[in-house]
Write an enzyme that holds these catalytic residues in place. Structure first.
Site, PDB file in Angstrom:
ATOM      1  N   TYR A  49       0.821  -1.207   0.000  1.00  0.00           N
ATOM      2  CA  TYR A  49       0.000   0.000   0.000  1.00  0.00           C
ATOM      3  C   TYR A  49       0.856   1.259   0.000  1.00  0.00           C
ATOM      4  CZ  TYR A  49      -3.845  -3.116   1.524  1.00  0.00           C
ATOM      5  OH  TYR A  49      -4.774  -4.119   1.644  1.00  0.00           O
ATOM      6  N   HIS A 107       0.497 -11.791   1.821  1.00  0.00           N
ATOM      7  CA  HIS A 107      -0.528 -11.016   1.110  1.00  0.00           C
ATOM      8  C   HIS A 107      -1.214 -11.816   0.000  1.00  0.00           C
ATOM      9  CE1 HIS A 107      -1.624  -6.568   0.181  1.00  0.00           C
ATOM     10  NE2 HIS A 107      -2.647  -7.359  -0.042  1.00  0.00           N
TER      11      HIS A 107
END
Length: 277
Positions: A49, A107
């Protein structure tokens, strides 16, 4: 109409957190500070992010005691190997201004990288054993890969599988499997990029409760036993999202929402995603 009750309340993962996907710079700082101000105590971020430092700054400026917060981050694919995972997590901790996070996830399984799930999970378990993270878990794993993770490090070391879930993508097979193993289910993209907000069935249910469609969707996810991590940049939306916890949908309303399933997936990156169940 009969009431339906919470049957699978998350045990490790806080039921309600604030997400930071697609937020950056001052926007994410303001969002997190506002969220903490109105009562959120769980924050979800990820290395990819690019906002861990801003999240750390927001938490630092909020003056909320670290012990009162549950911070999650996720290891990105380029850091999966043994020589990179722990250094990358230490870098995340520095950005987040903490000695350890509460939860660290893999992830994406990223099968094309050629790194086995067993190796991935052993590397992540080592980070836990070093005290860098309180819990570890997975994200975007299908049933087979989740079982491989369990086989690699033990079911007690899989705190959650964070997966895309919305009224349009209910992933029943995977959810049932996870809940049968008592692995917490964390829902992301619960509002399907906002695509569910104009759904006529959800809108009708919202009218019944004098609530917003977003609140109904979040209430549905909570009653299905999922933890949720919606994001927002507006104080009123952050506050409204929290109030979804006070909405009790009836059994009939839950059944109506279950019928909205149409396998509409919003996030499915090539080379990262598994073959879904």
């Amino acid at each position: 109409m009969s009431q339906t009750t919470l049957s699978h309340t998350p045990k490790i993962i806080p039921a309600f957190g604030v997400g930071t996907f697609r937020l950056s710079g001052q926007t994410v700082i303001d969002s997190i500070k506002t969220a903490l101000d109105v009562g959120y105590r769980a924050v979800d971020t990820a290395q990819i992010y690019g906002n861990e430092a801003e999240v750390g700054q927001a938490i630092g400026e909020s003056h909320i005691h670290r012990n009162d917060l549950f911070i999650t981050t996720k290891i990105w694919t380029e850091h999966y190997r043994a020589d990179k995972l722990i250094p990358s997590l230490k870098d995340s901790l520095q950005k987040l201004r903490t000695d350890a996070v509460n939860l660290t996830l893999i992830h994406w399984p990223a099968p094309s990288l050629g790194i086995s799930v067993a190796e991935l999970m052993q590397n992540l378990l080592e980070a836990k054993q070093q005290g860098l993270t309180e819990h570890i878990g997975i994200s975007n794993f299908n049933i087979d890969l989740t079982q491989q993770a369990i086989d690699a490090v033990g079911i007690e070391n899989i705190a959650t599988n964070q997966i895309e879930l919305s009224p349009y993508l209910q992933n029943h097979q995977l959810v049932n499997y996870l809940q049968s193993k008592h692995i917490d289910v964390t829902s992301y993209m619960t509002l399907a990029y906002g695509k569910v907000l104009n759904d006529p069935i959800l809108s009708d249910i919202a009218k019944n409760h004098q609530a917003s469609t977003a609140q109904i969707v979040l209430a549905w996810a909570l009653q299905e036993g999922f933890a949720v991590i919606p994001s927002s940049t507006k104080r009123e939306h952050l506050m409204a999202n929290l109030k979804a916890q006070d909405i009790q949908l009836t059994h009939e309303e839950i059944q109506l929402i279950r019928q909205l399933e149409c396998n509409r997936r919003e996030v499915n990156p090539e080379n990262l995603a598994p073959i879904w169940d």
